[in-house]
Write a protein that holds these residues in place. Structure first.
Motif, mmCIF file in Angstrom:
data_model
loop_
_atom_site.group_PDB
_atom_site.id
_atom_site.type_symbol
_atom_site.label_atom_id
_atom_site.label_comp_id
_atom_site.label_asym_id
_atom_site.label_seq_id
_atom_site.Cartn_x
_atom_site.Cartn_y
_atom_site.Cartn_z
ATOM 1 N N SER A 429 0.825 -1.221 0.000
ATOM 2 C CA SER A 429 0.000 0.000 0.000
ATOM 3 C C SER A 429 0.858 1.270 0.000
ATOM 4 O O SER A 429 0.349 2.374 0.027
ATOM 5 C CB SER A 429 -0.901 0.012 1.236
ATOM 6 N N ASP A 431 3.075 4.224 -1.316
ATOM 7 C CA ASP A 431 3.304 4.977 -2.550
ATOM 8 C C ASP A 431 4.706 5.585 -2.506
ATOM 9 O O ASP A 431 4.924 6.652 -1.942
ATOM 10 C CB ASP A 431 2.232 6.068 -2.679
ATOM 11 N N ASN A 433 6.482 6.916 -4.781
ATOM 12 C CA ASN A 433 6.647 8.188 -5.505
ATOM 13 C C ASN A 433 6.389 9.375 -4.587
ATOM 14 O O ASN A 433 7.138 10.348 -4.582
ATOM 15 C CB ASN A 433 5.695 8.248 -6.710
ATOM 16 N N SER A 434 5.336 9.260 -3.776
ATOM 17 C CA SER A 434 5.044 10.388 -2.870
ATOM 18 C C SER A 434 6.098 10.464 -1.763
ATOM 19 O O SER A 434 6.459 11.544 -1.313
ATOM 20 C CB SER A 434 3.636 10.281 -2.283
#
Length: 459
Positions: A429, A431, A433-434
């Motif tokens: 879950s 991310d 990239n963030s």
């Protein structure tokens, strides 16, 4: 990298301890799972904790003081010793090779919850719990039940024939052994009569005060006799409900808060047949294939202590003001030696509210010196273990946590690795990239940002 043994090793180190240490990353990748399991069960020679702080009794200079000054000085020494014990407990979680002993001690510390100001009593009961943490539940129960901290906390010092106090007997059955629904109010009354006279002397030694004991016949859990406290504990241990209650609580703490009744029934029966062998029960859990099922990995919210200890194990740090760590415990809602009540700390989602979640997510930045600490501990309704500081003092002292992290070592150890695979239990879950968009791509910022994610709160 995400091969099953790596995932299983990581899961095991978080559940049977306080997460992988910075020096264990190679073990996660390369160590045979059974070898890692064996390491966790290795026990070193047990040594009791003692205080470095001055003892009030041996302080000659106290003779020159007025009663008010003496009282103030004793309170100060008590506070220092309780702080010392708290930090000693936390550092053992962080640095001990006996990770499973420390995790079990932490579990039993919440199960046999007591809260007293007397540092001698606190030290005694913690030594009892640590010594028996992986031993036999019968011995643990008997020793804890005779510990002055518990007898004091649950008012058994006041339990006398003709005026029985039911508090101790009730909690022993409801919270420490059988759980609700397995005894009656009459059992509590009769049990309390059996415990009359159990207490402690000024030196903190358990005493059976014969003159205060009710010698009459008692009817307890279907048996009749002139029972003593020892008899009552033995009768409680004969009940399969006791094994079931303890096993279910251990399962919810170490495996999953959603109980699997079939598994718990099997574990409980084996625990009972083993004569309450804690080490065998934990071996049964950690060596079972179901322990490593996907549904059991990354599903538990770390308690504040697990969160702090896990970060301290992963980030080599020098802490100039260790008493700061007690303030963090207080702010996050879990202060060692100081459970909210006799039921111990709540678990799961109760750890997270709007204020604690924000602080949890900001700790990596605060400890790295990237952001100040702008929080106040909540006022307590009773004794405050010496943390009743005014707001100004708190702001001044605790904005700078005085922690120096050895980032050079972290960079070296994580070179060529993906930090998320070592820091996060369930990366699905996450991310990335963030995570990366918040900063440069340095290992330092990557680690800080990963520890600041909601996913890092889970284990």
């Amino acid at each position: 990298m995400t091969v099953p043994s790596f995932i299983n090793n990581k899961h095991l180190l978080w559940r049977a301890g306080f997460g992988p240490g910075i020096n264990q990353l190679e073990d996660l990748e390369n160590k045979d799972h059974n070898a890692l399991l064996n390491d966790l069960f290795k026990e070193e020679n047990f040594a009791e904790i003692d205080y470095q702080t001055a003892e009030t009794e041996s302080s000659d200079y106290m003779n020159d003081k007025s009663p008010a000054e003496k009282k103030k000085e004793i309170q100060k020494i008590n506070r220092q010793q309780n702080e010392e014990l708290n930090l000693n407990f936390l550092y053992k979680m962080v640095t001990s090779n006996e990770q499973l002993r420390e995790k079990m001690t932490f579990f039993w510390h919440g199960h046999f919850a007591s809260r007293v100001q007397n540092p001698k009593f606190n030290r005694q009961i913690l030594n009892v719990i640590r010594k028996n943490a992986l031993g036999n539940f019968r011995e643990l129960l008997f020793e804890v039940s005779k510990a002055p901290a518990m007898l004091s906390f649950l008012n058994n010092q006041q339990n006398k024939k003709d005026h029985p106090n039911e508090n101790f007997a009730r909690e022993v059955m409801e919270l420490f052994t059988m759980g609700r629904g397995n005894y009656t109010e009459k059992d509590i009354r009769e049990g309390a009569r059996a415990f009359t006279g159990w207490g402690y002397d000024k030196g903190g030694n358990f005493v059976e005060r014969k003159k205060l004991h009710d010698e009459g016949s008692k009817n307890f859990l279907g048996k009749t006799g002139n029972f003593t406290g020892n008899d009552v504990l033995n009768i409680i241990l004969e009940q399969k409900a006791t094994s079931r209650f303890i096993t279910a609580k251990i399962y919810k703490f170490f495996v999953n808060e959603n109980a699997d009744e079939t598994i718990i029934n099997t574990l409980s029966e084996n625990f009972y047949q083993s004569g309450y062998d804690i080490k065998k029960l934990m071996t049964d859990i950690f060596s079972s294939s179901w322990f490593y099922d996907k549904k059991n990995i990354g599903n538990r919210i770390k308690s504040p202590i697990e969160l702090m200890a896990g970060m301290m194990r992963m980030l080599p740090m020098n802490i100039q003001n260790p008493e700061n760590l007690i303030v963090y415990q207080k702010l996050l809602g879990q202060m060692l030696l100081y459970p909210p009540n006799v039921a111990g700390w709540p678990t799961g989602k109760s750890w997270i509210d709007s204020s604690t979640l924000m602080l949890r997510l900001q700790i990596p930045q605060i400890w790295s010196g990237l952001r100040p600490l702008d929080y106040r501990p909540k006022a307590d309704d009773d004794v405050d273990m010496g943390l009743k500081n005014n707001t100004n003092t708190l702001t001044k002292n605790f904005k700078n946590p005085n922690i120096t992290i050895d980032w050079e070592r972290v960079e070296k150890i994580f070179a060529g690795k993906k930090p998320e695979e070592y820091l996060i239990q369930n990366t699905k879950s996450l991310d990335m990239n963030s995570v990366k968009s918040f900063s440069d791509n340095s290992v330092k910022m990557n680690v800080i940002n990963l520890m600041s994610t909601p996913e890092y709160q889970l284990m």
